[in-house]
Design a protein around this motif. Structure first.
Motif, PDB file in Angstrom:
ATOM      1  N   LEU A   1      21.382   4.652  53.060  1.00  0.00           N
ATOM      2  CA  LEU A   1      22.200   4.912  51.880  1.00  0.00           C
ATOM      3  C   LEU A   1      22.374   6.405  51.630  1.00  0.00           C
ATOM      4  O   LEU A   1      23.435   6.853  51.182  1.00  0.00           O
ATOM      5  CB  LEU A   1      21.584   4.227  50.661  1.00  0.00           C
TER       6      LEU A   1
ATOM      7  N   GLU B   1      25.267  -4.233  47.760  1.00  0.00           N
ATOM      8  CA  GLU B   1      25.574  -3.818  46.387  1.00  0.00           C
ATOM      9  C   GLU B   1      25.493  -2.299  46.250  1.00  0.00           C
ATOM     10  O   GLU B   1      26.330  -1.677  45.586  1.00  0.00           O
ATOM     11  CB  GLU B   1      24.643  -4.508  45.399  1.00  0.00           C
ATOM     12  N   GLN B   2      24.499  -1.704  46.878  1.00  0.00           N
ATOM     13  CA  GLN B   2      24.387  -0.240  46.845  1.00  0.00           C
ATOM     14  C   GLN B   2      25.509   0.410  47.644  1.00  0.00           C
ATOM     15  O   GLN B   2      26.039   1.457  47.244  1.00  0.00           O
ATOM     16  CB  GLN B   2      23.023   0.191  47.390  1.00  0.00           C
TER      17      GLN B   2
END
Length: 394
Positions: A139, A170-171
């Protein structure tokens, strides 16, 4: 979950052990019954006439899919398969020379090839998001890469065809939204296996299939396109269903996601898809996901008891797709041994040609793939382990 009822609804479990749900799961009775009824009606009345008798049910398919992924019915297109659904979304994007597409090492070859085609045709650039230490998309790296204003699209699968990890979608969606970048999610291995909520994920587009964990028929899939985006995308192909001819010189594309469909479709399979979605919703996606993860963890533990078996799954969150290599035997030999008549255990193989970036990075040419569903049992897993213990090796 009521495992006994799940198995009672799945006639084939009496004859075989099916661990190829990531390929095509076993259809439950309600799906089989809906499709058989419609096929018989087509034989009796004719295809158009049979479809006309079930227009409300055909319309309800869109609402059912909407409930499945938390979308509006007019954001759903039902398309003949997930590959074509993904293609219709991707090729409608106005990508130009210099635009950057970000994808993961776990990208499916069927999606990566179109990237290469547009690289050749239009001059787009493909960049691979590196993995973190757990083997899933980093991420922090993604956030840095999204800082380049040439990035136009993030596109990747929630779960790779060759197994975990379950990507932190979702991130990923939140980062893409914050950067003003479109997010196209391949949910083929996710839909039906785990809860998928496009509002929580934040993806702008999502493609999925009927035949895998959703337990519907082959030759059917669907596409989600966010309403605010849909009208800005012109499909690569149009017909008289996707658009209307206004004059000999003008036409108008319909406003909803069905602009990505075409007139002719497999009505039997479409109704089967709707029945499969209804069935999954009735069982509950969260209990289904918990059951699948439990069975997969049990299989991974038991594989550790077989000498020469090396698990190849990665990621913080692992799915129901369990992959491994077997010293002294190829993945095809494992598949053939387990499928022998006295064992009747279906598994599959996954090669570097389908997930080349990931497999090359991990020095793998092929893996054996056992993909579990909620209707499977610990006893079936035990039978597979016993068969592997007896398998001759070179």
């Amino acid at each position: 979950m009521n495992i006994e009822q799940l198995r009672a609804d799945t006639p084939a479990v009496e004859q075989l052990i099916h661990f190829n749900n990531a390929g095509a799961a076993l259809m439950p009775k309600p799906v089989i019954e809906v499709m058989t009824r419609q096929l018989q009606l087509e034989a009796q009345l004719g295809g158009y006439e049979a479809a006309a008798q079930h227009l409300p049910e055909l319309e309800n398919v869109y609402g059912a899919i909407g409930r499945l992924i938390n979308a509006c019915p007019d954001e759903i297109a039902v398309i003949e398969n997930a590959t074509r659904a993904w293609d219709m979304a991707f090729y409608s994007l106005p990508l130009q020379a210099g635009d950057v597409v970000l994808t993961s090492t776990t990208e499916y070859a069927g999606n990566y090839i179109p990237y290469l085609q547009l690289k050749k045709r239009r001059g787009i650039e493909i960049r691979i998001i590196p993995n973190d230490e757990q083997g899933q998309v980093s991420l922090s790296a993604l956030k840095d890469m999204l800082g380049d204003d040439r990035v136009a699209l993030v596109s990747l699968p929630v779960i790779a065809t060759n197994g975990g990890p379950v990507q932190p979608i979702e991130q990923i969606g939140a980062l893409a939204r914050a950067a003003g970048v479109l997010f196209l999610l391949d949910a083929c291995q996710g839909v039906g296996q785990m809860p998928i909520d496009v509002q929580k994920i934040g993806c702008h587009m999502l493609a999925a299939t009927s035949r895998k964990y959703l337990r519907g028929p082959r030759g059917m899939g669907f596409l989600y396109v966010e309403k605010s985006l849909c009208q800005n995308l012109e499909p690569a192909f149009l017909d008289l269903h996707a658009a209307s001819l206004l004059t000999p010189e003008t036409f108008k594309i319909r406003e909803d996601a069905r602009r990505f469909e075409n007139w002719e479709c497999n009505v039997v399979a479409k109704l089967g898809l709707g029945a499969a979605v209804d069935y999954a919703l009735a069982q509950g996606l969260e209990p289904m996901w918990q059951r699948i993860q439990h069975l997969a963890a049990y299989l991974r533990d038991r594989l550790g008891e077989v000498a020469g078996i090396k698990p190849t799954d990665s990621g913080i969150i692992k799915s129901g797709i369990v992959t491994f290599t077997c010293q002294g035997s190829s993945a095809v030999q494992v598949q053939q041994w387990l499928a022998a008549r006295d064992k009747r255990i279906n598994v599959s193989t996954s090669t570097f040609r389908s997930t080349m970036l990931d497999m090359q990075q991990r020095n793998l040419l092929e893996v054996s793939r056992a993909s579990l569903h909620a209707y499977n049992t610990e006893a079936e897993i035990d039978e597979m382990i016993e068969a592997l213990l007896r398998m001759p090796r070179s």
